[in-house]
Scaffold this active site. Structure first.
Site, PDB file in Angstrom:
ATOM      1  N   HIS A  17       1.236   4.365   6.669  1.00 15.58           N
ATOM      2  CA  HIS A  17       0.571   5.244   5.630  1.00 15.58           C
ATOM      3  C   HIS A  17       1.010   6.599   5.718  1.00 15.58           C
ATOM      4  CE1 HIS A  17      -3.008   2.458   4.280  1.00 15.58           C
ATOM      5  NE2 HIS A  17      -1.899   1.842   3.810  1.00 15.58           N
ATOM      6  N   SER A  24       0.895  -1.230   0.073  1.00 14.74           N
ATOM      7  CA  SER A  24       0.017   0.016   0.139  1.00 14.74           C
ATOM      8  C   SER A  24       0.722   1.388   0.071  1.00 14.74           C
ATOM      9  CB  SER A  24      -1.038  -0.046   1.086  1.00 14.74           C
ATOM     10  OG  SER A  24      -0.217   0.107   2.362  1.00 14.74           O
ATOM     11  N   ASP A  31      -7.840   6.656   4.524  1.00 18.40           N
ATOM     12  CA  ASP A  31      -8.055   5.451   5.387  1.00 18.40           C
ATOM     13  C   ASP A  31      -9.269   5.435   6.443  1.00 18.40           C
ATOM     14  OD1 ASP A  31      -5.576   4.681   4.442  1.00 18.40           O
ATOM     15  OD2 ASP A  31      -4.348   5.120   6.056  1.00 18.40           O
TER      16      ASP A  31
END
Length: 169
Positions: free
Chosen positions: A83, A44, A110
């Protein structure tokens, strides 16, 4: 069998284990992270970080900025998520920093990953740390061992075999 030799080996093993534990605890205190080293488990964050990269975290910064890569944990989920901070603002009532994150390789933010009813992460409660460095690909060993049950048993067998071989004089 020499009892003194066996006790010495046992104490040496205890010394190695306790030294490793103390090193980890010292690193945790220094970085203010309960998990100062993590392995990237998904794609990701590509191209910034690849699956298998080892990340080094730091949690002594007072705030995170847009663009920082953070590792966070969500209540009820045991896997930390790596992230990038997309937006940040402060809660008017508490003054705490709130963050919106997104994986570089993901289409959306998210929010679906956060705890139910939350639209932002709380910097002090949810963020484990900010990424300050990494080693590419070195974490594949831990991923391989955790995903392959035969690797776990093989590694334990090798450790047991090496202790048996080394104990024969």
């Amino acid at each position: 069998m020499n009892l003194r030799l066996e006790l010495t080996r046992f104490l040496s093993l205890g010394y190695v284990l306790s030294s490793s534990f103390m090193f980890w605890m010292g690193l945790s205190l220094f970085t203010d992270c309960h998990s100062p080293i993590v392995v990237v488990l998904s794609g990701s964050m590509e191209p910034a970080f690849q699956r298998g990269d080892i990340l080094f975290l730091w949690n002594r910064n007072e705030k995170n900025n847009v663009g920082d890569v953070v590792v966070y944990e969500v209540a009820g989920k045991s896997i930390p998520i790596v992230h990038r901070v997309l937006k940040q603002h402060y809660d008017r009532s508490t003054g705490e920093q709130l963050l919106l994150t997104k994986g570089d390789n993901n289409n959306g933010d998210d929010v679906p990953l956060y705890a139910r009813g939350n639209y932002y992460l709380n910097k002090t409660k949810d963020v484990v740390g900010t990424v300050k460095g990494y080693i590419p690909q070195l974490g594949y060993v831990t991923i391989w061992i955790s995903e392959n049950k035969y690797a776990k048993f093989g590694l334990l067998g090798l450790l047991a075999l090496s202790s048996l071989i080394s104990s024969e004089d």
